[in-house]
Design an enzyme around this catalytic site. Structure first.
Site, PDB file in Angstrom:
ATOM      1  N   ASP A  58      26.142  49.350  46.590  1.00 33.05           N
ATOM      2  CA  ASP A  58      27.411  49.821  46.032  1.00 33.05           C
ATOM      3  C   ASP A  58      27.472  51.344  45.958  1.00 33.05           C
ATOM      4  OD1 ASP A  58      25.509  50.032  43.953  1.00 33.05           O
ATOM      5  OD2 ASP A  58      26.221  48.201  43.008  1.00 33.05           O
ATOM      6  N   ASP A  73      24.902  41.344  31.480  1.00 29.34           N
ATOM      7  CA  ASP A  73      25.860  40.234  31.472  1.00 29.34           C
ATOM      8  C   ASP A  73      25.690  39.332  32.690  1.00 29.34           C
ATOM      9  OD1 ASP A  73      26.797  41.899  33.448  1.00 29.34           O
ATOM     10  OD2 ASP A  73      28.756  42.272  32.542  1.00 29.34           O
ATOM     11  N   HIS A  75      25.427  40.192  35.920  1.00 27.78           N
ATOM     12  CA  HIS A  75      26.087  40.532  37.180  1.00 27.78           C
ATOM     13  C   HIS A  75      25.103  41.108  38.199  1.00 27.78           C
ATOM     14  CE1 HIS A  75      26.516  44.716  35.438  1.00 27.78           C
ATOM     15  NE2 HIS A  75      26.245  45.026  36.692  1.00 27.78           N
ATOM     16  N   GLU A 118      31.208  41.859  38.615  1.00 29.25           N
ATOM     17  CA  GLU A 118      31.304  41.616  37.186  1.00 29.25           C
ATOM     18  C   GLU A 118      31.537  40.135  36.893  1.00 29.25           C
ATOM     19  OE1 GLU A 118      30.515  44.085  35.519  1.00 29.25           O
ATOM     20  OE2 GLU A 118      31.560  45.924  36.015  1.00 29.25           O
TER      21      GLU A 118
END
Length: 270
Positions: free
Chosen positions: A70, A139, A141, A146
């Protein structure tokens, strides 16, 4: 899915680096080894081990082509918090990789959707990714996929959650408002297409997510749970990250992986 549990982050990182180094060194020489790479704090220990092995003459990246996961939208390559800068500073400037073989999404592209399409085409043009290394968010991801991301998603533009921006604020003078709100990221499907996936997980902050990924069902709210469907996936973690796993789960994986831990611990110079 395999779960490799080590006492601490340093040993987990050294084992992971040793495993990947063995894969690179034993790979056929008539084609390049295509390696997917992450940024953030999770892989730093692995990158330090890569640099050490390279300096010790145990690992060469001359036959390695890389694709990063990314990049922030709106940061130039020389911005200190861009992932271009991160990769050069923490890995590429210290090893013998050919710069032409480094692929990182262009966060300054005037046509970001086209940039994403071309990135997928570039991966396919290389024959696909042999091994994708990644980290996991608190979380659950992977990359910037997300919670709620499609498990079939491809490289695309993503809006970042407040939790992600808060987690990354430590790189932006502690201010979440300085963290870019969007990024270009490979998709969950892009990662799952790799022939092998390795995820490094450390710390108590990741324990709840690791429990969901390992012990619960596949759920797009925990995007890394997709690994349950991958034919060759490995999670390498430290003891702290296992705190919410069942004791039986921890015992099971420690038992079945004890020989593998010994083998690659030697390769990783632990």
């Amino acid at each position: 899915m395999r779960l490799i549990i080590h006492r601490d982050y340093e040993k987990a990182s050294a084992w992971a680096a040793g495993y990947i180094a063995d894969r690179i060194n034993s790979y056929r020489k008539d084609s390049p080894f295509i390696l997917g790479l992450p940024t953030g704090s999770s892989p730093l220990g692995i990158y330090r081990e890569f640099v050490k092995m390279h300096k010790d003459g145990k690992l060469s990246f001359k036959n390695v082509h890389t694709f990063n996961m990314d990049e922030y939208i709106g940061l130039t390559e020389d911005h200190p918090q861009s992932y271009h800068y991160f990769m050069m500073d923490n890995l590429f400037n210290h090893i013998d990789i050919d710069r032409k073989h480094i692929h990182i999404l262009d966060g300054m592209s005037k046509e970001p959707e086209k940039e994403c399409k071309l990135y997928e085409e570039a991966i396919a043009g290389e024959g696909g990714i042999e091994l994708f290394l990644g980290g996991m968010g608190s979380d659950g991801h992977i990359a910037f996929n997300e919670p709620g991301s499609s498990l079939n998603s491809r490289t695309r533009i993503k809006t970042l959650t407040e939790e992600t921006k808060s987690a990354n604020a430590r790189f932006f003078e502690g201010d979440p408002l300085k963290v870019p709100g969007t990024a270009l990221t490979v998709g969950v499907g892009t990662v799952m297409d790799a022939r092998e996936v390795m995820i490094i997980v450390n710390g108590r902050a990741k324990a709840r997510a690791l429990k969901a990924v390992v012990e619960e069902g596949i759920n797009h709210m925990w995007t890394l749970s997709c690994l349950q469907m991958h034919p060759k996936a490995i999670i390498v973690c430290d003891e702290d990250a296992t705190e919410e796993l069942k004791a039986g789960t921890v015992r099971y994986f420690k038992d079945i992986e004890k020989e593998a831990i010994k083998i690659h611990s030697c390769s990783g110079n632990q």
